[in-house]
Motif scaffolding. Structure first.
Motif, short mmCIF file in Angstrom:
data_model
loop_
_atom_site.label_atom_id
_atom_site.label_comp_id
_atom_site.label_asym_id
_atom_site.label_seq_id
_atom_site.Cartn_x
_atom_site.Cartn_y
_atom_site.Cartn_z
N TYR A 45 89.46 83.27 68.10
CA TYR A 45 89.88 82.55 69.32
C TYR A 45 90.68 83.90 70.13
CZ TYR A 45 90.42 78.26 66.64
OH TYR A 45 90.03 76.97 66.12
N VAL A 46 90.58 83.53 71.30
CA VAL A 46 91.50 84.54 72.89
C VAL A 46 91.83 83.62 73.36
CG1 VAL A 46 89.20 84.99 73.72
CG2 VAL A 46 91.26 86.28 73.91
N GLN A 47 92.94 83.81 73.91
CA GLN A 47 93.61 82.86 74.74
C GLN A 47 94.61 83.75 75.76
OE1 GLN A 47 96.04 79.72 73.45
NE2 GLN A 47 95.59 78.21 74.97
N PHE A 86 87.23 84.04 58.63
CA PHE A 86 87.50 85.52 58.86
C PHE A 86 87.11 85.80 60.18
CE2 PHE A 86 88.15 85.92 54.68
CZ PHE A 86 89.06 87.25 54.34
N MET A 87 87.58 86.88 61.12
CA MET A 87 86.92 87.04 62.25
C MET A 87 87.16 88.71 62.30
SD MET A 87 87.43 88.24 65.82
CE MET A 87 88.86 87.58 66.35
N VAL A 88 85.92 89.57 63.04
CA VAL A 88 86.04 90.69 63.10
C VAL A 88 85.44 90.92 64.34
CG1 VAL A 88 84.90 93.02 62.32
CG2 VAL A 88 85.35 91.15 60.75
N HIS A 89 86.34 91.87 65.48
CA HIS A 89 86.11 92.36 66.55
C HIS A 89 86.13 93.78 66.73
CE1 HIS A 89 89.96 92.59 68.04
NE2 HIS A 89 90.12 91.26 68.38
N LEU A 90 85.34 94.20 67.62
CA LEU A 90 85.50 95.63 68.29
C LEU A 90 86.52 95.34 69.33
CD1 LEU A 90 81.89 96.86 68.65
CD2 LEU A 90 83.71 97.97 66.99
N ARG A 133 99.95 92.60 76.09
CA ARG A 133 99.15 92.83 77.28
C ARG A 133 98.81 94.20 77.30
NH1 ARG A 133 103.20 92.01 82.40
NH2 ARG A 133 104.68 93.25 81.89
N HIS A 134 97.72 94.64 78.01
CA HIS A 134 97.10 96.06 77.96
C HIS A 134 97.07 96.61 79.40
CE1 HIS A 134 95.84 95.15 73.84
NE2 HIS A 134 95.23 94.34 74.49
N ALA A 135 97.81 97.76 79.49
CA ALA A 135 97.97 98.56 80.96
C ALA A 135 96.63 98.37 81.55
CB ALA A 135 98.66 99.51 81.00
N ASN A 136 95.46 98.56 80.90
CA ASN A 136 94.38 98.90 81.66
C ASN A 136 93.23 97.79 81.01
OD1 ASN A 136 95.22 101.08 83.03
ND2 ASN A 136 94.87 102.29 81.28
N GLY A 137 93.68 96.68 80.52
CA GLY A 137 92.85 95.63 80.22
C GLY A 137 92.05 96.00 78.82
N GLN A 138 91.24 95.12 78.32
CA GLN A 138 90.75 95.27 76.89
C GLN A 138 89.56 94.41 77.03
OE1 GLN A 138 92.71 93.37 73.34
NE2 GLN A 138 92.75 95.72 72.66
N THR A 139 88.51 94.78 76.18
CA THR A 139 87.12 94.22 75.93
C THR A 139 87.21 93.98 74.44
OG1 THR A 139 86.11 95.17 78.06
CG2 THR A 139 84.70 94.09 76.25
N LEU A 140 87.13 92.65 74.25
CA LEU A 140 86.58 92.24 72.76
C LEU A 140 85.20 91.85 72.42
CD1 LEU A 140 89.82 89.92 72.43
CD2 LEU A 140 89.59 92.39 71.75
N HIS A 141 84.78 92.42 71.48
CA HIS A 141 83.32 92.13 71.03
C HIS A 141 83.24 91.53 69.79
CE1 HIS A 141 78.81 92.06 71.21
NE2 HIS A 141 78.80 92.58 70.16
N VAL A 142 83.08 90.42 69.28
CA VAL A 142 83.04 89.77 68.08
C VAL A 142 81.73 90.31 67.24
CG1 VAL A 142 83.22 87.63 66.68
CG2 VAL A 142 84.41 87.89 68.97
N ILE A 158 89.74 80.03 74.14
CA ILE A 158 88.36 80.25 73.97
C ILE A 158 87.89 80.68 72.39
CG2 ILE A 158 86.66 81.97 74.88
CD1 ILE A 158 88.19 82.54 77.24
N THR A 159 86.77 79.89 72.03
CA THR A 159 86.35 80.40 70.61
C THR A 159 85.38 81.38 70.78
OG1 THR A 159 86.87 78.00 70.23
CG2 THR A 159 85.28 79.29 68.72
N MET A 160 85.45 82.27 70.10
CA MET A 160 84.18 83.51 70.02
C MET A 160 83.47 83.31 68.70
SD MET A 160 86.70 86.63 71.53
CE MET A 160 87.80 86.66 70.10
N HIS A 161 82.36 83.65 68.86
CA HIS A 161 81.33 83.85 67.74
C HIS A 161 80.73 85.14 67.81
CE1 HIS A 161 81.65 79.46 68.18
NE2 HIS A 161 81.82 79.43 66.86
N PRO A 162 79.94 85.71 66.75
CA PRO A 162 79.39 87.18 66.64
C PRO A 162 78.68 87.45 67.97
CG PRO A 162 79.34 86.17 64.57
CD PRO A 162 79.86 85.22 65.45
N GLY A 163 78.56 88.29 68.59
CA GLY A 163 77.82 88.53 70.04
C GLY A 163 78.73 88.13 71.17
N ASP A 164 79.96 87.73 71.02
CA ASP A 164 80.41 87.32 72.26
C ASP A 164 81.38 88.47 72.71
OD1 ASP A 164 79.43 84.50 72.42
OD2 ASP A 164 81.01 83.66 71.55
N THR A 165 81.46 88.46 73.95
CA THR A 165 82.49 89.72 74.67
C THR A 165 83.16 89.05 75.47
OG1 THR A 165 80.41 91.25 74.35
CG2 THR A 165 82.18 91.80 75.84
#
Ligand code: MN
Length: 133
Positions: A67-69, A101-105, A52-61, A76-83
């Motif tokens: 996946y994120v849960q 593979f999966m790449v996210h910011l 867990r992140h003290a100040n939250g986190q944003t992921l952008h695929v 939650i299934t994530m695809h390119p463009g999903d935030t």
């Protein structure tokens, strides 16, 4: 203005990640900025431990399927463009699907002055059956 030198790609430590994970630091702002941005690359099946992140986190695929849960939440299934945003203090994991593979910011903020740490708290690895196969 200054060009920021590329930092070496870093392998994700086994205490925090399962499988082959590499990240690149894209932005690590100097105070007063608390900006943090990494590109994270997950091989098929690779994923984080619970954290867990003290100040939250944003992921952008940007590539692949992932996946994120949240703890107790739906997968939650994530695809390119999903935030996807995970709020401060919410236990969660993220990673690639078993077949892609999966790449996210990953974007978050470091601790504010006077804010108690840690910036990211790492918990246990996913238990048998928590990662969907
Ligand atoms: Mn996270």
């Amino acid at each position: 203005m200054k060009r920021v030198p590329k930092t070496p790609t870093t392998k994700g430590p086994a205490q925090m990640f399962t499988g082959d994970v590499h990240f690149d630091v894209i932005a690590a702002g100097e105070a007063p900025s608390r900006l943090r941005v990494n590109t994270v690359r997950f091989a098929p099946g690779a994923h984080t431990a619970w954290h867990r992140h003290a100040n939250g986190q944003t992921l952008h695929v940007t590539d692949g399927v992932g996946y994120v849960q949240a703890r107790g939440g739906e997968l939650i299934t994530m695809h390119p463009g999903d935030t996807v945003h995970t709020p401060p203090g919410e236990w969660h994991w993220h990673g690639a699907s078993p077949t892609d593979f999966m790449v996210h910011l990953a974007m978050w903020e470091s601790l504010a002055e006077g804010q108690d740490g840690p910036e990211t708290e790492w918990g246990e690895h996913l238990a048998e059956g928590e990662y969907p196969v």
